[in-house]
Design a protein around this motif. Structure first.
Motif, short mmCIF file in Angstrom:
data_model
loop_
_atom_site.label_atom_id
_atom_site.label_comp_id
_atom_site.label_asym_id
_atom_site.label_seq_id
_atom_site.Cartn_x
_atom_site.Cartn_y
_atom_site.Cartn_z
N VAL A 37 6.12 11.87 1.01
CA VAL A 37 6.08 11.85 -0.46
C VAL A 37 4.88 11.04 -0.90
CG1 VAL A 37 7.28 11.20 -2.57
CG2 VAL A 37 8.59 12.07 -0.62
N LEU A 38 4.00 11.66 -1.66
CA LEU A 38 2.82 11.00 -2.21
C LEU A 38 3.08 10.69 -3.69
CD1 LEU A 38 0.00 13.24 -0.67
CD2 LEU A 38 1.21 11.32 0.37
N ILE A 39 2.74 9.47 -4.09
CA ILE A 39 3.06 9.02 -5.45
C ILE A 39 1.81 8.44 -6.09
CG2 ILE A 39 4.44 7.42 -6.83
CD1 ILE A 39 6.61 7.64 -4.75
N PRO A 84 10.43 8.65 -12.66
CA PRO A 84 10.40 9.63 -11.56
C PRO A 84 9.82 9.04 -10.27
CG PRO A 84 9.62 10.62 -13.61
CD PRO A 84 9.78 9.16 -13.88
N GLU A 85 8.82 8.16 -10.41
CA GLU A 85 8.24 7.57 -9.21
C GLU A 85 9.25 6.71 -8.45
OE1 GLU A 85 5.03 7.96 -12.38
OE2 GLU A 85 7.12 7.32 -12.26
N TRP A 86 10.07 5.96 -9.19
CA TRP A 86 11.08 5.13 -8.54
C TRP A 86 12.13 6.00 -7.84
CZ3 TRP A 86 11.67 0.30 -7.08
CH2 TRP A 86 12.94 -0.15 -6.73
N VAL A 87 12.53 7.08 -8.50
CA VAL A 87 13.49 8.00 -7.90
C VAL A 87 12.91 8.60 -6.63
CG1 VAL A 87 14.68 10.21 -8.23
CG2 VAL A 87 14.67 8.50 -10.06
N ALA A 88 11.62 8.95 -6.65
CA ALA A 88 10.99 9.53 -5.46
C ALA A 88 10.91 8.51 -4.33
CB ALA A 88 9.59 10.03 -5.82
N ILE A 89 10.60 7.25 -4.66
CA ILE A 89 10.55 6.21 -3.63
C ILE A 89 11.91 6.03 -2.99
CG2 ILE A 89 10.26 3.72 -3.28
CD1 ILE A 89 8.06 3.79 -5.42
N ARG A 100 3.56 7.20 0.31
CA ARG A 100 2.19 6.75 0.21
C ARG A 100 1.72 6.84 -1.24
NH1 ARG A 100 -0.50 9.95 5.43
NH2 ARG A 100 0.82 8.94 7.03
N PHE A 101 1.06 5.80 -1.69
CA PHE A 101 0.45 5.80 -3.02
C PHE A 101 -0.97 6.36 -2.89
CE2 PHE A 101 3.63 2.40 -3.55
CZ PHE A 101 4.28 2.88 -4.67
N ILE A 102 -1.35 7.22 -3.82
CA ILE A 102 -2.60 7.97 -3.65
C ILE A 102 -3.58 7.78 -4.80
CG2 ILE A 102 -1.49 9.73 -2.23
CD1 ILE A 102 -1.46 11.54 -4.74
N ASP A 226 3.17 22.73 3.60
CA ASP A 226 4.43 22.89 2.89
C ASP A 226 5.39 21.74 3.12
OD1 ASP A 226 4.87 23.41 5.52
OD2 ASP A 226 6.13 25.18 5.19
N GLN A 227 4.90 20.63 3.70
CA GLN A 227 5.75 19.47 3.97
C GLN A 227 5.37 18.25 3.15
OE1 GLN A 227 8.48 19.57 5.94
NE2 GLN A 227 8.05 21.76 6.09
N VAL A 228 4.53 18.46 2.15
CA VAL A 228 4.02 17.36 1.33
C VAL A 228 4.49 17.54 -0.10
CG1 VAL A 228 1.97 16.16 0.48
CG2 VAL A 228 1.98 17.14 2.79
N ALA A 229 5.07 16.47 -0.68
CA ALA A 229 5.44 16.46 -2.09
C ALA A 229 4.61 15.40 -2.81
CB ALA A 229 6.93 16.17 -2.27
N VAL A 230 4.10 15.74 -3.98
CA VAL A 230 3.27 14.83 -4.78
C VAL A 230 3.95 14.60 -6.12
CG1 VAL A 230 1.02 14.41 -5.82
CG2 VAL A 230 1.18 15.72 -3.68
N VAL A 231 4.20 13.35 -6.46
CA VAL A 231 4.76 12.98 -7.76
C VAL A 231 3.65 12.27 -8.54
CG1 VAL A 231 6.53 11.69 -8.99
CG2 VAL A 231 7.06 12.75 -6.78
#
Length: 801
Positions: A37-39, A84-89, A100-102, A226-231
Motif C-alpha cells: 500500500v502506497l500512501i 482514508p490514509e489512516w484506514v489504509a495504514i 510506504r509513503f510516496i 496488479d499488486q499495488v494500491a495507491v491512496v
C-alpha cells in the motif's frame, strides 16, 4: 463477490479526512488485497508507520517533520480516525502488507518553505489534494480552483460540502457490487478538471507528482502491476497514470534544495483539523465526520442523543421527547430537500428549533464541543521525541497535569508540593515561549500563595518544544540557559527586572546570579527616573513571591532598595514641566513605586521605616510644588491621605489651593483627576468626606462658561469610572446642598438612613468570618505568613466598617 480484473495499480483517489472516502478505501482494499500500500505522505514516515498498530496510539495524530538546524521550520501531516490514509495504514498493518509513503520527502519540502519561487504552489490548498498543516511562518497557497466546488456546481449544488455529503458521506462506501467504481468515477472527474483547468502549474506540485510516479514504478517492479494500491488525493490520480518517463521525472527532481530533518508522531486535535484553523485541507465539521464514521447505525439518532447529553451537562432542560422530535424534524427536512439522509444542515436546523428554542447561543457550544470537537489524540511512549519533550512528558505525568485540547482553568495552592511543582513548570515553559498556560485572574485572595492558570494544549506547541530544545535537554536546564542568555543580551532595565521576576517564579536558582549581575549593571548605568520607576514594581513582586517560595532574595532586595533610593532623589525634578501625556505616564509610575515601596522588606542598612519615610517626604514635595502637573500633585496628596501621613484638614487645604479661582481650570481638573480618579476609590472618599465634596462642588459651579468645555472631558473621564451607586449617592448629596462652600450637616444628625454617630466596632468585627467565606479565603488561619493574616484582617475590617 467477484473481484474485477485489473491490469495496473489500484489508484484510490480520496478526499483527505472524508469518512465516506475512508469507508470506500477499506472496501476496495478488502476486495483487492494488494501486496503493498502506497500512501501520499513523507517517506521519512516509513520508519514510524508500525507505531500506528500500538494500542496507545489514538488518533487524531500527525506526522511532524522539522528541520534539525531550524526547528521552527516544520510541517504536519494530520490523520484522523476517519482519514482514508489512516484506514489504509491500519488495513496494511493488519494484513501484513508493507506501507510506504510516496510524497516528496520532508528533507526537500521543508527546504521549500522560504523559497518563494520554488514554493509558489505550496501544499495543495484543495480538499481533494494533499495538505499538510502549516508550521510556524508557513503560508498555505491554494490552487486556482477548488475541485469539489467545481463538481458540486456542475451537479447543481451551491454548497460543495453538501454535495460531498450527498454523493459520498451518506452512501455505504460501495457502489453495488463494485467497490472500485467510486474511485474510477472520481479519477475520471479529476482528469476532466485537469484537462480543463490545467494541473496547477506550480513546479512544486510537478515535483511532488514526479516523485510519486518514481516510487510507484519501483513498487510495481517489485510487487507486480496488479499488486499495488495507491491512496492519494484525488487531484493527483490523473498525474500518476500519465505517460511521463522516468528520465523526465528524475530531471524534475534534480538539484532540489535540502535540509536535514527529523520526524515523529505527535497528538493532534479535531480543532486543528477544522478549516477555520487555517489548515488547507481542513473540513468544516471534524466532530460530525468522526461521528458518521464511528456510528454503526442510526447516525442521526445517535447524534441527537450526544447533543442532548451535552446540553444536559450545561443544565439545559432537554428530555427524551426533545430527542425524538428533533430526529423526526431532521428526517422530514431531509426528505423535503431531496437528500438521501439528514446531514449536518438538517440536524443543526432541528436542534435549533427543538432543543434550543430557536436560539443560536446554545448552538455555539454544540459547534465548539461536538461539531468541531475537542478531541486530543495520543501517541505511544516509544515514538521518537527530542529530549526536552521526553522530560516535559515525564513532568506532566509526575505532576498529574495532563495536556488537554479543551481550555480549562487551574487554581494552584503554592503551599502544596504538587501545586508548587506545577507552578514552577508552567512558569519555566512560559520563559521558553511554550505557551501551554497563561496566568489568569483567580478567586479573590490577598495571599501570595495562590495562582490561577488558563491551560490549553495546541499541537503547535510540539514545534515550540523542539525549538526550545536548543537550550537544554530538560525543562530546568533549558529555562536556566535561556534566562542567562536573555540577561546578557537585554538592553533595557525593565527587561532584566521582568526576567528576574520570571526566574524567581520559576525557581531558576542557578540563573539568578547572572540575572542579578545584569540587573545591577543596568541599574547603575540607567539614569532615567521613568525607567527606574518602571523597573521597581517587578522587583518588589519578585521579593514578595521569593518569600513565599523560600528563595534567597537578599541580593535582589539590595538592588531594589538602591533603585528606590535613586527614585526618591530623582523623581521631584523629573516631574517638573511635563506635558499632559508625560504627566499621565508619570502618575502611573507614581502608583507603581508607591505600591512597591510598601512591599520592600527592611535590610540591615535600610530599615523599612527609613525608606517609607523618605518616600513620604517625596510625595509631600510633589503635592506642594506648583511646577508639578496637577494630576501628579493630586495623586501625591491622595497617596499621603490614604497612608495616614496627611491630616484631612491639610488635604482639604491643598484641594482648596488647587481649586482656587486663580488656578487654571484645566490644571484644577487635572488635580481632581489625580486625587479621586482611576480605580482608587475616589468616589467613596467624596461620599464619606463632605468637606472635600463641597470644595469640588464649589469649584465646579464657579468654572467660567468659556473654560467649562475645556475641562468637561477630563471631568467626565474621572467621574464616569465610579460605580453607578456611588454616582447616585454623590448626586443626592450635592442636591441636598448647600450649593456654596459651607459644610453640610452631619448625616447622622440629619437622620440619613445608614449613617450612625460612630463606628460600631463589635458589629463590624462580627462579620469577618462571613466576609472570609464570601471572598474565598476559608484557609485564612492556615496561612503561614502572619503578616498576610494581619493585613488581610485589617482589609476585611475596613470593608465591614
Amino acid at each position: 463477490m467477484t473481484t474485477p480484473l485489473r491490469d495496473g495499480p489500484l489508484l484510490l483517489g480520496v478526499r483527505h479526512h472524508g469518512p465516506g472516502s475512508a469507508r470506500a478505501v477499506r472496501a476496495a482494499l478488502d476486495a483487492a488485497s494488494p501486496r503493498v500500500v502506497l500512501i501520499e505522505g513523507p517517506p521519512e514516515g516509513d520508519a514510524l508507520v508500525s507505531l500506528a498498530a500500538d494500542p496507545q496510539m489514538r488518533p487524531p495524530v500527525a506526522l511532524l517533520a522539522h528541520a534539525v538546524d531550524d526547528p521552527g521550520r516544520a510541517a504536519f501531516w494530520p490523520l484522523a480516525e476517519f482519514s482514508p490514509e489512516w484506514v489504509a495504514i491500519r488495513w496494511a498493518l493488519t494484513h501484513d502488507a508493507p506501507v510506504r509513503f510516496i510524497d516528496l520527502p520532508a528533507t526537500h519540502s521543508l527546504a521549500f518553505k522560504d523559497d518563494s519561487e520554488e514554493g509558489d504552489g505550496g501544499e495543495d490548498g484543495n480538499e481533494a489534494g494533499h495538505d499538510s498543516a502549516p508550521g510556524p511562518g508557513d503560508r498555505e497557497r491554494a490552487l486556482r480552483i477548488d475541485p469539489l466546488a467545481v463538481l458540486a456546481e456542475a451537479a447543481g449544488y451551491d454548497d460543495a460540502e453538501r454535495w460531498w455529503e450527498d454523493v459520498v458521506e451518506h452512501r455505504g462506501g460501495t457502489d453495488g457490487d463494485d467497490p472500485f467504481a467510486p474511485f474510477a468515477a472520481v479519477g475520471e472527474a479529476m482528469g476532466a478538471l485537469r484537462e480543463e483547468y490545467g494541473d496547477g502549474g506550480h513546479r512544486r506540485d510537478l515535483v511532488r507528482e514526479a516523485y510519486m510516479r518514481l516510487q510507484l514504478r519501483a513498487a510495481r517492479k517489485e510487487f507486480g502491476d496488479d499488486q499495488v494500491a495507491v491512496v492519494c488525493g484525488a487531484w493527483h490520480v490523473p498525474a500518476l497514470g500519465a505517460g511521463s518517463t522516468a528520465t523526465a521525472d528524475r530531471a524534475l527532481l534534480k538539484g532540489l534544495p535540502k535540509v536535514k530533518s527529523e520526524m515523529t508522531w505527535v497528538p493532534w486535535t479535531h480543532h486543528r483539523l477544522a478549516r477555520h484553523s487555517g489548515y488547507g485541507a481542513g473540513i468544516d465539521s471534524p466532530g460530525w465526520y468522526g461521528h458518521l464514521f464511528g456510528a454503526p447505525d442510526r447516525p442521526v439518532t445517535r447524534w441527537m442523543t450526544k447533543v442532548a447529553g451535552l446540553l444536559r451537562e450545561e443544565d439545559q432542560p432537554v428530555s427524551s421527547a426533545h430527542v425524538i422530535e428533533a430526529v423526526r424534524l431532521a428526517e422530514t427536512l431531509a426528505t423535503m430537500r431531496g437528500r438521501p439522509l439528514a446531514g449536518l444542515t438538517e440536524t443543526t436546523d432541528a436542534i435549533r428549533a427543538v432543543m434550543c428554542d430557536g436560539s443560536d447561543v446554545p448552538l455555539a457550544l454544540i459547534r465548539d464541543r461536538l461539531i468541531v470537537g475537542d478531541v486530543l489524540g495520543e501517541v505511544p511512549d516509544s515514538a521518537p521525541a527530542v529530549p526536552l519533550q521526553r522530560d516535559l512528558t515525564r513532568l506532566q505525568r509526575s505532576l498529574r497535569l495532563k495536556p488537554e485540547a479543551l481550555e480549562r482553568e487551574v487554581d494552584l495552592d503554592l503551599r502544596k508540593e504538587t501545586d508548587a511543582g506545577r507552578s514552577r513548570l508552567l512558569h519555566r515553559l512560559r520563559l521558553l515561549a511554550i505557551g501551554w498556560g497563561e496566568p489568569a485572574a483567580g478567586r479573590g485572595s490577598t495571599g501570595t500563595f495562590r495562582e490561577s492558570w488558563r491551560l490549553r494544549w495546541e499541537p503547535e506547541l510540539y514545534v515550540r518544544v523542539a525549538e526550545a530544545g536548543v537550550w537544554g535537554t530538560t525543562v530546568l536546564s533549558a529555562a536556566t540557559a535561556k534566562a542567562e542568555s536573555q540577561a546578557v543580551s537585554a538592553t533595557a532595565l525593565s527587561e532584566v527586572t521582568a526576567l528576574a521576576e520570571q526566574c524567581l517564579l520559576a525557581e531558576l536558582t542557578d540563573a539568578l546570579p547572572v540575572v542579578m549581575k545584569a540587573l545591577a549593571d543596568r541599574a547603575a548605568l540607567d539614569a532615567d527616573v521613568g525607567h527606574l520607576a518602571q523597573a521597581l514594581p517587578a522587583l518588589a513582586r519578585s521579593l514578595r513571591y521569593g518569600d513565599v517560595r523560600s528563595t534567597d532574595t537578599a541580593a535582589l532586595g539590595e538592588v531594589a532598595a538602591g533603585l528606590a533610593e535613586r527614585i526618591c532623589v530623582g523623581l521631584p525634578p523629573a516631574c517638573a514641566a511635563l506635558d499632559a501625556d508625560g504627566a499621565a505616564e508619570m502618575r502611573a509610575h507614581l502608583d507603581g513605586v508607591h505600591t512597591a515601596i510598601g512591599l520592600l522588606p527592611a535590610t540591615p542598612d535600610r530599615p523599612a521605616g527609613d525608606l517609607s519615610g523618605r518616600w513620604a517626604a517625596v510625595l509631600r514635595k510633589l503635592a506642594a510644588r506648583d511646577t508639578v502637573p496637577g494630576v501628579i500633585r493630586g495623586r501625591a496628596t491622595r497617596l499621603l491621605l490614604d497612608d495616614g501621613r496627611l491630616p484631612e484638614d491639610e488635604a482639604a487645604r491643598l484641594m482648596g489651593l488647587a481649586l482656587s479661582p486663580g488656578a487654571p481650570p484645566a490644571d484644577a481638573a487635572a488635580w481632581i483627576e489625580g486625587f479621586v480618579g482611576g480605580a482608587s476609590g475616589g468616589g467613596m472618599l467624596l461620599v464619606h468626606d463632605e468637606r472635600l465634596l463641597a470644595l469640588v462642588d464649589t469649584w465646579l459651579t464657579g468654572v467660567p462658561a468659556a473654560s467649562f468645555t475645556d475641562v468637561l472631558p477630563l471631568l467626565r473621564r474621572t467621574f464616569s469610572a465610579y460605580e453607578p451607586g456611588v454616582r447616585r449617592t454623590l448626586g443626592e448629596l450635592v442636591r441636598r446642598g448647600p450649593a456654596g462652600g459651607g459644610a453640610r450637616p452631619d448625616r447622622a444628625e440629619a437622620g440619613i438612613p445608614g449613617f450612625g454617630a460612630a463606628v460600631d466596632e463589635t458589629r463590624a468585627d462580627a462579620v469577618l468570618p462571613v466576609l472570609r467565606l464570601l471572598l474565598g479565603d476559608p484557609d485564612h488561619e492556615q496561612d503561614p505568613d502572619p503578616d498576610h493574616r494581619i493585613d488581610h484582617d485589617n482589609d476585611l475590617a475596613g470593608v465591614a466598617r
